[in-house]
Design an enzyme around this catalytic site. Structure first.
Site, PDB file in Angstrom:
ATOM      1  N   ARG A 162      -1.001  -3.483  -2.064  1.00  0.00           N
ATOM      2  CA  ARG A 162      -0.697  -4.447  -0.757  1.00  0.00           C
ATOM      3  C   ARG A 162      -0.538  -5.748  -0.974  1.00  0.00           C
ATOM      4  O   ARG A 162      -0.759  -6.692  -0.184  1.00  0.00           O
ATOM      5  CB  ARG A 162      -2.031  -4.170  -0.024  1.00  0.00           C
ATOM      6  CG  ARG A 162      -2.442  -2.586   0.153  1.00  0.00           C
ATOM      7  CD  ARG A 162      -1.335  -1.847   1.108  1.00  0.00           C
ATOM      8  NE  ARG A 162      -1.496  -0.530   1.192  1.00  0.00           N
ATOM      9  CZ  ARG A 162      -1.000   0.260   0.295  1.00  0.00           C
ATOM     10  NH1 ARG A 162      -0.271  -0.045  -0.660  1.00  0.00           N
ATOM     11  NH2 ARG A 162      -1.392   1.800   0.502  1.00  0.00           N
ATOM     12  N   SER A 210      -4.989   0.223   8.879  1.00  0.00           N
ATOM     13  CA  SER A 210      -5.942  -0.057   8.109  1.00  0.00           C
ATOM     14  C   SER A 210      -6.390  -1.460   7.757  1.00  0.00           C
ATOM     15  O   SER A 210      -5.806  -2.486   7.695  1.00  0.00           O
ATOM     16  CB  SER A 210      -5.320   0.350   6.648  1.00  0.00           C
ATOM     17  OG  SER A 210      -5.016   1.728   6.487  1.00  0.00           O
ATOM     18  N   GLU A 280      -7.292  -5.780   4.731  1.00  0.00           N
ATOM     19  CA  GLU A 280      -5.796  -5.614   4.530  1.00  0.00           C
ATOM     20  C   GLU A 280      -5.460  -6.297   5.757  1.00  0.00           C
ATOM     21  O   GLU A 280      -3.960  -6.693   5.684  1.00  0.00           O
ATOM     22  CB  GLU A 280      -5.620  -3.957   4.554  1.00  0.00           C
ATOM     23  CG  GLU A 280      -4.133  -3.759   4.289  1.00  0.00           C
ATOM     24  CD  GLU A 280      -3.878  -2.274   4.206  1.00  0.00           C
ATOM     25  OE1 GLU A 280      -3.009  -1.788   4.561  1.00  0.00           O
ATOM     26  OE2 GLU A 280      -4.763  -1.813   3.464  1.00  0.00           O
TER      27      GLU A 280
END
EC number: 1.3.1.98
Length: 297
Positions: A162, A210, A280
């Site tokens: 990520r 998310s 995130e």
């Protein structure tokens, strides 16, 4: 180029929450992106790049938001059974997913369900079901912070879970993907993932996707559920009853409610499991004279 002052941002993000930004621009080409960079420097204000707003939530922001939605479209070359796809930053990721399924491309279909732009997906190194978008990159064209177009090959760029070198290196302008046809029919696997997404994700409510990254060796959603946060609601925002790691807006949600909810979740998970969750989703607000305060960057 569309250029506005004092713009509300809630409708520019998928969760439909946001404050206002001092300046807002929608460039359509390289020259206009460079002008945006020059403007932010001349005003000594920070610049934030917005794709489809699928993992971003704004408070009130003193700065310039640059929306790349006008930079879209892709073209394809097929060479010896491989597809080389050049896509502009603002191209919806779903357009490439649709192409990849039609051409029976190996593994790229696993990224379905992300309501992201190509540039946004690359900047966060979006991933699911064992693949990341960086797995398919051949090269990236980006505008550096001097306003110049640069090109880098995949092996020259550092991607991780990520994370990507963008926007630190600059603004993603366009990317080249390298796709390979699968030897087996991908359609059944694609349909299976599509069903999973529909069953386990809150597709009928505004969401930022998310909320937390998965800690090493664990899953954020499972930790949140075990901590009693699945379906937990704070005023107008909450964690989905379908998936505990999906933050949703029930209508009228505010940035401060989101911040409070995320802090509650982090505290509960730490109290129960001794694990510190990392955002995130990016929470962006003004932080006095120094401009942005960004969590989850």
């Amino acid at each position: 180029m569309l250029f506005l002052k004092n713009v509300p941002l809630q409708n520019l993000t998928t969760i439909k929450i946001g404050g206002r930004v001092s300046f807002y621009a929608e460039p359509s080409d390289l020259k206009e992106i460079s002008l945006c960079i020059d403007f932010s420097k001349s005003r000594d204000i920070p610049l934030f790049v917005l794709g489809n707003g699928s993992n971003t939530i704004f408070g009130d922001v003193r700065g310039l938001v640059v929306n790349l939605k006008n930079l879209k479209g892709f073209k394809v070359k097929e060479i010896k059974g491989k597809f080389f796809v050049e896509a502009f930053s603002g191209t919806p990721l779903k357009d490439l997913i649709r192409f990849s399924v039609k051409e029976n491309v190996k593994s790229f279909y696993k990224l379905l369900g992300f309501p992201a732009s190509v540039g946004g997906a690359v900047s966060m190194n979006a991933g699911a079901f064992g693949v990341e978008i960086s797995d398919f990159l051949k090269e990236v064209y980006f505008v550096d912070w001097e306003g110049k177009l640069q090109k880098a090959k995949r092996d020259e760029l550092n991607f991780s879970y990520r994370k990507s070198p963008f926007p630190k290196l600059g603004i993603v302008f366009k990317v080249v993907f390298e796709f390979e046809r699968s030897k087996e029919n991908i359609l059944p696997k694609y349909e299976k993932i599509r069903r999973i997404r529909k069953e386990k994700q809150p597709i009928n409510l505004p969401t930022s996707g998310s909320t937390f990254k998965n800690p090493e060796g664990n899953f954020a959603g499972k930790l949140l559920e075990k901590a009693g946060l699945k379906g937990f609601r704070l005023k107008n925002v909450g964690f989905s009853e379908k998936h505990a790691n999906f933050l949703v807006n029930y209508g009228g949600g505010t940035f401060s409610e989101v911040v409070d909810l995320i802090n509650i979740a982090k505290e509960r998970v730490y109290e129960n499991f001794g694990i510190v969750l990392e955002e995130e989703v990016k929470l962006i607000e003004s932080s006095g004279s120094d401009g942005w305060k960004v969590l989850g960057a």
